[in-house]
Design a protein around this motif. Sequence first.
Motif, short mmCIF file in Angstrom:
data_model
loop_
_atom_site.label_atom_id
_atom_site.label_comp_id
_atom_site.label_asym_id
_atom_site.label_seq_id
_atom_site.Cartn_x
_atom_site.Cartn_y
_atom_site.Cartn_z
N ILE A 182 0.83 -1.21 0.00
CA ILE A 182 0.00 0.00 0.00
C ILE A 182 0.87 1.26 0.00
O ILE A 182 0.54 2.25 -0.67
CB ILE A 182 -0.99 -0.02 1.18
CG1 ILE A 182 -2.06 -1.09 0.91
CG2 ILE A 182 -1.61 1.34 1.43
CD1 ILE A 182 -2.94 -1.42 2.11
N THR A 202 3.51 1.74 -1.58
CA THR A 202 3.95 2.02 -2.95
C THR A 202 2.83 2.65 -3.79
O THR A 202 3.09 3.18 -4.86
CB THR A 202 4.46 0.74 -3.67
OG1 THR A 202 3.36 -0.14 -3.91
CG2 THR A 202 5.55 0.06 -2.87
N MET A 203 1.60 2.59 -3.30
CA MET A 203 0.47 3.13 -4.04
C MET A 203 0.16 4.57 -3.67
O MET A 203 -0.60 5.23 -4.35
CB MET A 203 -0.78 2.27 -3.78
CG MET A 203 -0.65 0.87 -4.27
SD MET A 203 -2.15 -0.07 -3.86
CE MET A 203 -1.59 -1.71 -4.25
N GLN A 204 0.73 5.05 -2.60
CA GLN A 204 0.31 6.33 -2.04
C GLN A 204 0.96 7.54 -2.67
O GLN A 204 0.44 8.64 -2.54
CB GLN A 204 0.53 6.32 -0.53
CG GLN A 204 -0.37 5.33 0.16
CD GLN A 204 -0.11 5.23 1.65
OE1 GLN A 204 0.90 5.68 2.16
NE2 GLN A 204 -1.04 4.62 2.35
N SER A 223 2.73 7.13 -8.37
CA SER A 223 2.58 5.68 -8.27
C SER A 223 2.43 5.06 -9.66
O SER A 223 1.62 5.51 -10.47
CB SER A 223 1.35 5.33 -7.43
OG SER A 223 1.08 3.95 -7.50
N TRP A 238 1.24 2.25 -10.26
CA TRP A 238 0.13 1.30 -10.32
C TRP A 238 -1.02 1.78 -11.19
O TRP A 238 -1.84 0.99 -11.64
CB TRP A 238 -0.35 0.96 -8.91
CG TRP A 238 0.73 0.27 -8.16
CD1 TRP A 238 1.40 0.72 -7.07
CD2 TRP A 238 1.30 -1.01 -8.47
NE1 TRP A 238 2.35 -0.19 -6.68
CE2 TRP A 238 2.30 -1.26 -7.53
CE3 TRP A 238 1.06 -1.96 -9.45
CZ2 TRP A 238 3.07 -2.43 -7.53
CZ3 TRP A 238 1.82 -3.12 -9.47
CH2 TRP A 238 2.82 -3.34 -8.51
N ARG A 239 -1.09 3.07 -11.48
CA ARG A 239 -2.11 3.56 -12.40
C ARG A 239 -1.94 2.92 -13.77
O ARG A 239 -2.90 2.73 -14.51
CB ARG A 239 -2.11 5.07 -12.49
CG ARG A 239 -0.89 5.64 -13.15
CD ARG A 239 -0.94 7.16 -13.23
NE ARG A 239 0.35 7.69 -13.55
CZ ARG A 239 0.92 7.65 -14.74
NH1 ARG A 239 0.28 7.12 -15.76
NH2 ARG A 239 2.11 8.15 -14.95
N SER A 257 -1.23 -0.15 -14.30
CA SER A 257 -1.94 -1.43 -14.25
C SER A 257 -3.41 -1.23 -14.59
O SER A 257 -4.00 -2.02 -15.33
CB SER A 257 -1.82 -2.06 -12.86
OG SER A 257 -0.50 -2.34 -12.55
N ILE A 302 -5.26 -2.31 -5.95
CA ILE A 302 -4.78 -1.24 -6.84
C ILE A 302 -5.96 -0.44 -7.36
O ILE A 302 -5.95 0.80 -7.35
CB ILE A 302 -3.95 -1.82 -8.00
CG1 ILE A 302 -2.64 -2.41 -7.49
CG2 ILE A 302 -3.67 -0.74 -9.05
CD1 ILE A 302 -1.91 -3.26 -8.52
N TRP A 355 -7.34 1.82 -4.63
CA TRP A 355 -6.45 2.94 -4.31
C TRP A 355 -6.42 3.97 -5.43
O TRP A 355 -6.32 5.17 -5.18
CB TRP A 355 -5.05 2.44 -3.98
CG TRP A 355 -4.92 2.16 -2.53
CD1 TRP A 355 -5.16 0.98 -1.89
CD2 TRP A 355 -4.57 3.09 -1.51
NE1 TRP A 355 -4.99 1.13 -0.54
CE2 TRP A 355 -4.61 2.42 -0.28
CE3 TRP A 355 -4.22 4.44 -1.52
CZ2 TRP A 355 -4.33 3.04 0.93
CZ3 TRP A 355 -3.93 5.06 -0.31
CH2 TRP A 355 -3.98 4.36 0.88
N MET A 356 -6.50 3.52 -6.68
CA MET A 356 -6.49 4.46 -7.80
C MET A 356 -7.82 5.21 -7.88
O MET A 356 -7.86 6.37 -8.24
CB MET A 356 -6.21 3.75 -9.12
CG MET A 356 -4.82 3.14 -9.23
SD MET A 356 -3.45 4.30 -8.98
CE MET A 356 -2.89 3.84 -7.34
N PRO A 416 -8.29 6.88 -2.84
CA PRO A 416 -7.38 6.53 -1.75
C PRO A 416 -7.96 6.76 -0.36
O PRO A 416 -7.59 6.08 0.59
CB PRO A 416 -6.17 7.44 -1.98
CG PRO A 416 -6.28 7.92 -3.37
CD PRO A 416 -7.73 7.87 -3.75
#
Length: 195
Positions: free
Chosen positions: A91, A93-95, A99, A101-102, A104, A164, A167-168, A171
């Motif tokens: 988590i 790494t997503m903040q 990030s 992860w967007r 993905s 993911i 969070w995207m 958040p």
Amino acid sequence: MGHREDLLEGAKRCLLEKGFVRTTARDIVKASGTNLASIGYHYGSKDELLAQAYVALVEGVSDDFDAPEQAPSRTEPGSLERFQEVWSNIIATMQGPDSMWRLSMEIVVMGDQLPAVRDHLAKAQREGARGILPMFMGGEESDVSDEEVDTLGMLYMTLMTGLIAQWMFDPETAPRADQLTEGLRRLMNAATRSS
């Protein structure tokens, strides 16, 4: 560094700045200081280069998933404490505002427009499932069986994809590691009572 490595680094920067769809071959060439012919020569296509750059970004960030080696104490592999610790690290790494992860989610939403990228990453997802298991369960990636990849590994990858997305999307309401752990604890209790 040679052109191949320069292209990969340039593609990673472009992905983080623009994403898959908005990154052009010219963007990559500009960011890498190479030329257009180098993309085809080293990677076959822009999409293949972007797919490999994405995998490299994921591999780089996955080092942050496990607890740091210098931590005073490590949690027991396979325990609820390890589950919470690893999800907490994921988590984190997503903040950040940058990030990766967007990317993905861009593949999930626009996969039909990025078939070469989607196909490459679908193959890489299986190896991602193999790589994530030791973080939670201990051991070495090379010792993970195909059966473990196809069951527990895929469960973790499914949780990761959902996390993911949450969070995207928002958040503020996305689950924290302690909430995921409590949910797992309740699920385990319910399964134990019903058996």
